[in-house]
Design a protein around this motif. Structure first.
Motif, mmCIF file in Angstrom:
data_model
loop_
_atom_site.group_PDB
_atom_site.id
_atom_site.type_symbol
_atom_site.label_atom_id
_atom_site.label_comp_id
_atom_site.label_asym_id
_atom_site.label_seq_id
_atom_site.Cartn_x
_atom_site.Cartn_y
_atom_site.Cartn_z
ATOM 1 N N HIS B 19 0.841 -1.209 0.000
ATOM 2 C CA HIS B 19 0.000 0.000 0.000
ATOM 3 C C HIS B 19 0.874 1.258 0.000
ATOM 4 C CE1 HIS B 19 -4.455 0.881 1.132
ATOM 5 N NE2 HIS B 19 -4.076 1.526 0.059
ATOM 6 N N ARG B 61 -3.247 -2.277 -8.892
ATOM 7 C CA ARG B 61 -2.669 -2.359 -7.537
ATOM 8 C C ARG B 61 -1.539 -3.392 -7.493
ATOM 9 N NH1 ARG B 61 -6.233 -0.102 -3.558
ATOM 10 N NH2 ARG B 61 -8.181 0.624 -4.484
ATOM 11 N N CYS B 166 -7.140 -3.214 -1.834
ATOM 12 C CA CYS B 166 -8.499 -2.773 -2.191
ATOM 13 C C CYS B 166 -9.451 -2.981 -1.018
ATOM 14 C CB CYS B 166 -8.963 -3.532 -3.438
ATOM 15 S SG CYS B 166 -10.658 -3.182 -3.920
#
Lengths: 323, 323
Positions: B19, B61, B166
């Motif tokens: 992240h 991502r 997510c």
């Protein structure tokens, strides 16, 4: 002196009252950005997404303000209107929430999605021909028969005060806007935008965007008086109607400029927005972006609010699939 | 003992690191709600809109985590992969931002919108037949020729850790979720969801939704071992690939159940979402909603996260227009 009815021009106090009145019935819609469109235009664009609004269009703001502002006595026979679509379904939504009847006159050529939505909210449709003259004639019969309170789709102080809440939110959501652009048909959204900006942010330029095929507001603006076409033909089905005295008041006094776009430019901008921003919006909403792409010098380097006015579109007949 | 390579299973520490690594390159996507769908299903649905994600899909991502986690030396020959589309364009996006080459193998039947996007981000496409066997065979040649680092579309710890960000966002955005549902193809998104939920919210059930026409994950789940189909046919073009060892680890250990939907149910749910929520999303994203509508008893009264995985769709050939 002639004995004419005095036109009531709404004030920003009306906007504040409208916002308090309609807040339980509407969404505070999000503002989206797109690095792709920023690069393409050289501007910073902030899309106010009224396609995500209740009933799928900004028109629910004005409709709710009118419906929930009626006294019990005024509301007894319900409401009625004529509309190309979004005001009809917004008024049906508002009337349904208040539990009063709603009769609407719509052109038989209005998108099926809009007719279905009106009926879904409990509105009763009477169809007319796709011209302003037919709309007004058929409407006179419907109003005489039902006795409902007439809520004009745009030439109505209650409606304009309601639409003005949209740019009030936009100013809260985006700092230091330089200008705002919205589509223009009858001028309800543009008038509300002018009303809010003149009160809260008088330095923000208000631009209007119009289909070249229905450019009566553009020609009115340049001529300095209302010019009305009866039945223009454009893919932007929400933008066929002419200015009226109240919206002309705002347009003539406050709008910085009006730009036009061809049918092809509108459809291209619409498809490109669907493709890049992944949002479903009506042809009318694509007119501002189409005109920004044509007039980059006006918008380059500026922070631009773009009102995406609605998302009620027939998914079975998308305009880039015709022909 | 056979000398097999040890499978590395990513941990939640990998998710946190992912992240931090990808944050500059992705959007924190919004969560939308719909009173219409809440009424229709009897549940409270929270749609996590990865169709608004950079490159138009959640896959960015995992791709960014892999690409930006490479050392300078590892990155020198670029990256390569095979993909039905969204991983290919996400990897191209990530590689483009890092300034390294990206070679991808895609089925010739992949949506044109996805191929165009890959090329727009600077990726180089080699086409294969629409089967897993062809993908893997053509990919072996491409990898041998380019020497790039292979970033598998889902069976890769870096990719799964990236996808897991997510649902980490979803948990921050929505309080007291009861369950989450996402589409399943190879299982990358589902594995990431399981990884995050097992660490942060072990009481949240993770459901997977799959096209009946490509129900190999469903059959694997019921059989207790990986069953792989080579070339299933479904409108949900992102969900044709089979589970692999790493994703099977998460699916077999953590998924609460897998539901399936027919092609017609998927297309109906897709069109209804476009119509009511005004968002453009891929057929794959409609599978969860289609299965919720079929299994209302499972979801009624619960707070349900629904992952909208991507929005890269050919606007010229929408599935409800075929035939």
């Amino acid at each position: 002196m002639k004995d004419v009815p005095q036109m009531y021009v709404p004030t920003f106090d009306d906007v504040i009252a409208a916002h308090d009145r309609i807040r339980p019935h509407i969404h505070r819609t999000p503002v989206l950005t797109s690095s792709y469109f920023n690069e393409l235009t050289g501007a910073e664009l902030f899309f106010k997404c009224e396609n995500f609004q209740k009933a799928g269009a900004f028109k629910v703001r004005g409709a709710c303000n009118a419906v929930f502002g009626l006294t019990e006595d005024q509301s007894r026979l319900g409401v009625c209107t004529h509309s190309s679509g979004n005001h009809a379904l917004s008024l049906s939504y508002a009337a349904g929430r208040r539990g009063i009847p709603c009769n609407v006159v719509m052109p038989r050529t209005a998108p099926q999605a809009k007719k279905d939505a009106v009926r879904g909210y409990g509105g009763v449709i009477t169809e007319c021909e796709p011209s302003t003259s037919s709309r007004e004639a058929v409407f006179a019969q419907v109003q005489a028969r039902t006795g409902g309170e007439f809520v004009h789709p745009y030439n109505d102080a209650r409606v304009i005060a309601g639409q003005a809440t949209c740019s009030r939110e936009l100013l809260e959501q985006v700092e230091e806007l330089d200008c705002v652009i919205a589509p223009i048909g009858g001028g309800g959204m543009i008038s509300g935008t002018c009303l809010t900006m003149s009160a809260l942010a008088p330095g923000v330029d208000v631009y209007a965007a119009e289909p070249l095929n229905a450019d009566d507001a553009y020609r009115s603006f340049k001529a300095g008086r209302i010019i009305a076409d009866d039945a223009p033909e454009t893919v932007a089905d929400g933008l066929k109607v002419p200015l009226k005295d109240l919206t002309w008041h705002f347009v003539s006094n406050h709008v910085a400029d009006i730009f036009t776009a061809t049918e092809e430019e509108i459809i291209d901008a619409m498809k490109l927005t669907w493709k890049r921003m992944k949002i479903v919006m009506e042809p009318s909403c694509a007119v501002p972006l189409a005109t920004i792409l044509k007039n980059k010098d006006v918008f380059r380097g500026r922070r631009v609010g773009v009102i995406i006015t609605g998302g009620n579109v027939d998914l079975d007949t998308l305009p880039w699939m015709k022909g």
